[in-house]
Write a protein that holds these residues in place. Structure first.
Motif, short mmCIF file in Angstrom:
data_model
loop_
_atom_site.label_atom_id
_atom_site.label_comp_id
_atom_site.label_asym_id
_atom_site.label_seq_id
_atom_site.Cartn_x
_atom_site.Cartn_y
_atom_site.Cartn_z
N GLY B 532 0.83 -1.21 0.00
CA GLY B 532 0.00 0.00 0.00
C GLY B 532 0.86 1.25 0.00
O GLY B 532 0.65 2.17 -0.81
N ALA B 533 1.87 1.26 0.86
CA ALA B 533 2.75 2.43 0.96
C ALA B 533 3.54 2.61 -0.33
O ALA B 533 3.74 3.73 -0.81
CB ALA B 533 3.69 2.27 2.15
N GLY B 534 4.01 1.48 -0.90
CA GLY B 534 4.78 1.52 -2.14
C GLY B 534 3.95 2.09 -3.28
O GLY B 534 4.44 2.87 -4.10
N LYS B 535 2.68 1.68 -3.36
CA LYS B 535 1.82 2.16 -4.43
C LYS B 535 1.56 3.66 -4.28
O LYS B 535 1.51 4.41 -5.27
CB LYS B 535 0.49 1.39 -4.42
N GLN B 536 1.40 4.09 -3.03
CA GLN B 536 1.16 5.53 -2.80
C GLN B 536 2.35 6.37 -3.27
O GLN B 536 2.19 7.38 -3.96
CB GLN B 536 0.94 5.77 -1.31
N ILE B 537 3.53 5.89 -2.89
CA ILE B 537 4.72 6.68 -3.23
C ILE B 537 4.94 6.66 -4.75
O ILE B 537 5.34 7.66 -5.36
CB ILE B 537 5.94 6.18 -2.46
#
Lengths: 190, 582
Positions: B532-537
């Motif tokens: 989730g964090a990777g996709k946001q960044i």
């Protein structure tokens, strides 16, 4: 020596020749061991083997070479053969070890101070050192198969030989080498 | 040639790894193309730098050997094989012909003859041994209608080229003509059973007279028997190279003449040895047999469970034995397949789908990949028990295709085509610098996401660390994959930090020292959160640096990057720790 002994003289000469071959194989392998053991050992540690295990395997590699010479196995290059056997040992090690392979270095790699620098100024020298440090760090971070490809290529192995050791196609080995060079170049340009 | 040469083509050219015609074409192109010649020079420079870094930094930083180097001579002496026969004969003749050594030579020859004739194993009649074995087997297999035979064996598989050894204990039961093997969750037992099945050796306990007879028949040559010094007898059959079992070299049975039981068997193949040793053989009352096993040994008149129905023929032939395969553990098979794919990096976003086809196969379907990759997959998976490789594009009309794809194709980073915020151009100094930066940072983000998607795929398939569906070896393989991905995620996040922190600093933002990230217990949870964090960044980066459909300004992007990168950094560390948990 009596004339009647000629028959066994010839046989004896063959016998001596056989044993001098043995002596020469001993000498060849011993000389190679003296000159290449450190390189093979470092190569194995660079592929993730523990230092103690790498030291053991290094000796095994030279024994294998000795046996190969005795069996008159054709060797294109003794040095290349040594690294190929060591690489196979490393690949076997990876298959046995079902855990991530780390390359343990003494510390954060820094350029060997004993090697003279061609850079004209201390600043340029520092920059050059930093660039080399980044590439070395990149080498350590490469996927283990890619790192093995690069190290074997440095030892003069052909792509097909590297591919055979890793059990992949020649084009895959070529792709891995090219992507490694690209990645290491990127690291040095950061 | 109008297109420029790729870096790989240039490298192959430098390494002399192109065909003669390709080499000529590349050389011809280089003569006419300044850009490619410049790239070639640059590549040579890169290689020189890599070599320099290896020699000056990498190699010296490897720790010295822990022990002083021992002398090699003692081991060379031990490895010294005997000289060839003619050389030995020549050396012998030298001494035989010396009159002064005639007596000693004669004595040596006498000792040699004695040692050749008396000391080695003695040949015995294989036919006689096999007859004894058959009688003994028949005697110990006598059971009443209330009894069944139970045999427990240890199966060891030794890979010849890698010193790897796998082993498993297998329980088997036999009642009348029906035999049931319980290979548990160990793949070696299932593999041996599959081997038996492949060559029509069915309906037998793993180590029995009928198995022995079958293998002798399959090997296709006359058995020979030798009495060992301890009195035991080895029956050996060398396989006919043109025989019906590819790769089979030799079959050996070890027989105890005290009771004429076969206590072990070795099947020697070109790449591996199977050793089957009897641990226990007993006749047990049916009450002692697990009900599930008994249900298979004594099936009801009409099948009640569809899964068993496929295994139980409705009308077994009177004198024929019924082979009842144990269904493969598809989770184990799937982990094995995924592990193999992982080893060649085929779990990072290629169109390769792995699915279970109950009851007995795992299907690997790959499409849109190169023919070389197909060949690589075929060599990796062909011949694996219970695995089917297909190259079928998904049917867009099928219900399966309508579901979300399990393999995630990672999009390639688009090239920036316009400048959303002029301050970025001022920061980078030139459009080229910014393009190079964008390529590098999106490449890192893409690699990061590919590992996170691979992790999520594993987490979805096996949401618990102690999944009872998996054997110990499959759990170890799963853990190894998770750790590999976690390590790579940590490495890519480090790379992302190295790329983004200077940019953020340029606009007055620093990486935070901490950030809320929630409490997670398992790698599955942390992996999903990290994705989730990777996709946001990744979204933020594309919005800021490329011609995204939702462009953003530096002012809006920087605080988000600061928050997201900090969180991702913490999650990556957590993931590394969680992946190391047993």
């Amino acid at each position: 020596m009596a004339a009647g002994d000629d028959s066994y003289l010839n046989l004896g000469a063959m016998f001596e020749a056989a044993w001098s071959e043995k002596g020469s194989a001993h000498e060849r392998v011993t000389a190679l061991y003296e000159s290449h053991r450190d390189g093979i050992y470092r190569f194995l540690v660079a592929q993730g083997l523990e230092p103690a295990a790498a030291q053991e395997v290094t000796q095994d590699v030279f024994i294998d070479l000795f046996v190969a010479i005795q069996k008159e196995t054709p060797l294109r290059s003794e040095r290349g053969w040594l690294y190929a056997v060591a690489a196979r040992a490393a690949v076997d090690f990876w298959r046995r070890e079902k855990r991530p392979i780390w390359v343990e270095l003494d510390s954060s790699p820094t350029p060997d101070e004993s090697l003279s620098s061609r850079e004209p100024t201390p600043e340029a020298n520092a920059l050059e050192n930093e660039r080399l440090r980044q590439i070395a760090d990149g080498l350590r971070r490469l996927p283990k198969e890619h790192r093995l490809c690069v190290h074997l290529r440095m030892q003069g192995l052909r792509y097909r030989e590297i591919a055979k050791i890793l059990g992949v196609s020649t084009s895959t080995a070529a792709e891995w080498i090219a992507s490694s060079v690209e990645r290491l170049r990127g690291g040095s340009n950061d | 040639m109008t297109d420029h040469l790729t870096r790989e083509q240039l490298l192959r050219f430098l390494d002399g790894e192109l065909s003669r015609s390709s080499t000529a074409r590349v050389a011809d192109h280089l003569q006419s193309c300044w850009a490619c010649r410049s790239s070639l020079d640059q590549l040579e420079g890169d290689i020189a730098n890599i070599l320099k870094a290896q020699i000056q930094v990498f190699a010296p930083s490897i720790p010295d050997p822990p022990n002083p180097w021992p002398r090699l001579e003692p081991r060379l002496a031990a490895a010294q094989s005997r000289p060839p026969y003619w050389k030995r004969a020549a050396s012998s003749m030298r001494f035989v012909l010396r009159p002064s050594f005639a007596f000693a030579t004669t004595a040596l020859v006498a000792i040699l003859i004695f040692s050749l004739v008396v000391l080695p194993v003695q040949p015995v009649s294989a036919k006689e041994v096999l007859r004894h074995v058959e009688v003994a087997e028949a005697q110990r297999s006598i059971v009443t209608p209330q009894q069944v035979i139970r045999q427990r064996v240890q199966i060891r598989k030794l890979l010849k080229h890698s010193s790897v050894e796998l082993s498993a204990n297998v329980d088997s039961w036999k009642s009348g003509h029906i035999t049931y093997w319980d290979s548990g969750k160990d793949s070696v037992g299932a593999e041996l059973q599959h081997l038996y099945k492949s060559f029509g050796i069915s309906s037998s306990l793993p180590l029995s007279n009928s198995v022995l007879q079958s293998w002798i028949h399959l090997a296709g040559s006359e058995p020979k028997a030798y009495r060992e010094r301890d009195g035991a007898i080895d029956v050996q059959v060398n396989s006919d190279p043109q025989g019906s079992v590819p790769g089979l070299q030799r079959v050996t049975f070890h027989v105890q003449p005290s009771n004429w039981h076969v206590d072990s068997m070795n099947l020697s193949f070109a790449d591996a040895d199977f050793e089957i040793s009897e641990l226990d053989f007993s006749v047990v009352n049916k009450r002692e047999v697990p009900p599930a096993v008994l249900a298979i040994l004594e099936p009801p008149a009409h099948p009640v469970e569809p899964r068993l129905a496929a295994l139980v023929p409705s009308a077994p032939p009177v004198n024929a034995s019924i082979y009842r395969p144990v269904l493969p553990n598809l989770d184990d098979v799937e982990v094995g397949v995924r592990y193999d794919l992982h080893r060649i990096g085929a779990d990072l976003g290629e169109s390769i789908e792995v699915s279970q086809h109950t009851p007995d196969a795992v299907i690997v379907n790959a499409w849109g990949i190169s023919s070389e990759r197909k060949a690589q997959l075929a060599s990796l998976l062909d011949g694996k028990p219970d695995v089917r490789l297909e190259f079928q594009p998904p049917d867009i009309n099928s219900s399966v295709a309508a579901q979300p794809a399990r393999s995630v194709v990672i999009p390639q980073p688009p090239l920036p085509q316009q400048q959303p915020d002029r301050r970025l151009e001022q920061y980078f100094g030139s459009r080229d610098t910014e393009e190079n930066y964008t390529r590098a940072v999106l490449d890192t983000s893409t690699t990061l996401l590919s590992h996170l998607y691979a992790l999520r795929a594993l987490a979805q398939r096996w949401p618990s660390n102690n999944d009872p569906r998996l054997s110990d070896s499959s759990r170890a393989e799963l853990a190894a994959m998770v750790q590999d991905h976690a390590r790579e995620v940590a490495s890519q996040v480090d790379e992302l930090k190295a790329e983004l922190v200077p940019l953020m600093s340029g606009f007055g933002y620093q990486l935070k020292s901490d950030a809320p990230s929630g409490a997670f217990a398992s790698w599955q949870d942390v992996g999903v959160a990290s994705l989730g964090a990777g996709k946001q960044i990744d979204f933020t980066l594309r919005s800021l640096l490329t011609t995204s459909t939702s462009p953003t300004s530096v002012d809006a992007a920087m605080p988000r990057l600061q928050q997201q990168l900090t969180e991702l950094d913490i999650l990556a560390k957590k993931l590394l720790r969680a992946s190391a948990q047993k």
